[in-house]
Design a protein around this motif. Sequence first.
Motif, short mmCIF file in Angstrom:
data_model
loop_
_atom_site.label_atom_id
_atom_site.label_comp_id
_atom_site.label_asym_id
_atom_site.label_seq_id
_atom_site.Cartn_x
_atom_site.Cartn_y
_atom_site.Cartn_z
N ASP A 6 -10.48 -10.86 0.92
CA ASP A 6 -10.65 -12.10 0.17
C ASP A 6 -9.32 -12.55 -0.44
OD1 ASP A 6 -10.22 -10.65 -2.16
OD2 ASP A 6 -12.31 -10.64 -2.77
N ILE A 7 -9.31 -13.73 -1.05
CA ILE A 7 -8.08 -14.32 -1.58
C ILE A 7 -7.45 -13.46 -2.66
CG2 ILE A 7 -9.15 -15.80 -3.32
CD1 ILE A 7 -6.22 -16.76 -1.06
N THR A 8 -8.25 -12.79 -3.46
CA THR A 8 -7.72 -11.91 -4.50
C THR A 8 -6.95 -10.75 -3.89
OG1 THR A 8 -9.58 -12.51 -5.94
CG2 THR A 8 -8.36 -10.51 -6.52
N GLN A 9 -7.48 -10.20 -2.83
CA GLN A 9 -6.80 -9.10 -2.14
C GLN A 9 -5.52 -9.58 -1.47
OE1 GLN A 9 -10.27 -8.08 0.20
NE2 GLN A 9 -10.45 -6.09 -0.84
N VAL A 10 -5.57 -10.77 -0.90
CA VAL A 10 -4.37 -11.33 -0.27
C VAL A 10 -3.27 -11.51 -1.31
CG1 VAL A 10 -3.42 -13.38 0.87
CG2 VAL A 10 -5.62 -12.44 1.62
N LYS A 11 -3.64 -12.10 -2.45
CA LYS A 11 -2.66 -12.30 -3.52
C LYS A 11 -2.11 -10.98 -4.04
CE LYS A 11 -4.02 -16.82 -5.24
NZ LYS A 11 -4.34 -17.61 -6.43
N ALA A 12 -2.96 -9.97 -4.15
CA ALA A 12 -2.52 -8.65 -4.60
C ALA A 12 -1.54 -8.03 -3.61
CB ALA A 12 -3.71 -7.73 -4.83
N THR A 13 -1.83 -8.19 -2.33
CA THR A 13 -0.94 -7.66 -1.30
C THR A 13 0.42 -8.37 -1.33
OG1 THR A 13 -2.81 -7.07 0.11
CG2 THR A 13 -0.67 -7.30 1.20
N ILE A 14 0.38 -9.69 -1.47
CA ILE A 14 1.63 -10.46 -1.56
C ILE A 14 2.41 -10.05 -2.81
CG2 ILE A 14 2.60 -12.77 -1.91
CD1 ILE A 14 0.27 -13.82 -0.16
N SER A 15 1.71 -9.85 -3.90
CA SER A 15 2.35 -9.43 -5.15
C SER A 15 3.04 -8.08 -4.99
CB SER A 15 1.33 -9.37 -6.28
OG SER A 15 1.93 -8.95 -7.47
N ARG A 16 2.38 -7.14 -4.32
CA ARG A 16 3.00 -5.83 -4.09
C ARG A 16 4.23 -5.95 -3.21
NH1 ARG A 16 -2.42 -4.38 -3.65
NH2 ARG A 16 -2.30 -4.33 -1.38
N GLY A 17 4.15 -6.80 -2.19
CA GLY A 17 5.31 -7.02 -1.32
C GLY A 17 6.45 -7.67 -2.06
N SER A 18 6.14 -8.63 -2.90
CA SER A 18 7.16 -9.30 -3.71
C SER A 18 7.83 -8.31 -4.65
CB SER A 18 6.52 -10.45 -4.50
OG SER A 18 7.49 -11.10 -5.29
N GLN A 19 7.03 -7.46 -5.28
CA GLN A 19 7.60 -6.46 -6.18
C GLN A 19 8.47 -5.46 -5.42
OE1 GLN A 19 7.49 -6.49 -9.63
NE2 GLN A 19 9.10 -4.98 -9.29
N ALA A 20 8.05 -5.09 -4.23
CA ALA A 20 8.86 -4.18 -3.41
C ALA A 20 10.20 -4.82 -3.06
CB ALA A 20 8.10 -3.80 -2.14
N ALA A 21 10.19 -6.12 -2.77
CA ALA A 21 11.45 -6.83 -2.48
C ALA A 21 12.33 -6.88 -3.71
CB ALA A 21 11.15 -8.23 -1.97
N LYS A 22 11.74 -7.11 -4.87
CA LYS A 22 12.52 -7.11 -6.12
C LYS A 22 13.12 -5.73 -6.38
CE LYS A 22 9.75 -10.72 -8.31
NZ LYS A 22 8.69 -10.99 -9.30
N ASP A 23 12.33 -4.69 -6.18
CA ASP A 23 12.82 -3.33 -6.35
C ASP A 23 13.96 -3.03 -5.37
OD1 ASP A 23 10.88 -3.02 -8.31
OD2 ASP A 23 9.53 -1.82 -7.03
N GLY A 24 13.79 -3.48 -4.14
CA GLY A 24 14.83 -3.30 -3.13
C GLY A 24 16.11 -4.03 -3.51
N SER A 25 15.96 -5.20 -4.11
CA SER A 25 17.12 -5.96 -4.56
C SER A 25 17.90 -5.20 -5.63
CB SER A 25 16.67 -7.32 -5.10
OG SER A 25 17.77 -8.03 -5.61
N VAL A 26 17.18 -4.61 -6.57
CA VAL A 26 17.83 -3.82 -7.62
C VAL A 26 18.56 -2.63 -7.00
CG1 VAL A 26 17.40 -2.35 -9.64
CG2 VAL A 26 16.26 -4.56 -9.45
N LEU A 27 17.92 -1.97 -6.06
CA LEU A 27 18.53 -0.83 -5.38
C LEU A 27 19.80 -1.27 -4.63
CD1 LEU A 27 18.36 2.15 -4.53
CD2 LEU A 27 16.98 1.40 -2.59
N MET A 28 19.72 -2.38 -3.93
CA MET A 28 20.88 -2.87 -3.18
C MET A 28 22.00 -3.32 -4.10
SD MET A 28 20.83 -2.33 -0.02
CE MET A 28 22.32 -3.26 0.31
N GLN A 29 21.67 -3.79 -5.28
CA GLN A 29 22.71 -4.13 -6.25
C GLN A 29 23.52 -2.88 -6.60
OE1 GLN A 29 21.09 -6.17 -9.67
NE2 GLN A 29 19.99 -7.61 -8.37
N GLY A 30 22.81 -1.76 -6.74
CA GLY A 30 23.49 -0.49 -6.99
C GLY A 30 24.37 -0.08 -5.83
#
Length: 85
Positions: A2-26
């Motif tokens: 459902d849409i809630t699950q889709v949004k949750a999945t997108i949110s997890r992916g977005s957070q993973a990209a943000k975390d990856g960005s912080v790692l790459m900054q290092g």
Amino acid sequence: MDITQVKATISRGSQAAKDGSVLMQGVRDRAEQAQTSAAATAHDSTHDEVEAGMKKLKEAVKEASRVVELLRSGAAAASEYASRI
């Protein structure tokens, strides 16, 4: 899914990209430190190997910066998409 699950999945992916960005900054920061140290060590060297190594370090810093920006923009795009669905 459902849409809630889709949004949750997108949110997890977005957070993973943000975390990856912080790692790459290092990674970028460490590459910049290596570049600075190498430049100070080999400041007057004209050896081909040294010049090639310096070019590779410069390229590594540039590419790490590019990856940081790609991850940031990807996270932002994902978050924007999730807010519109």
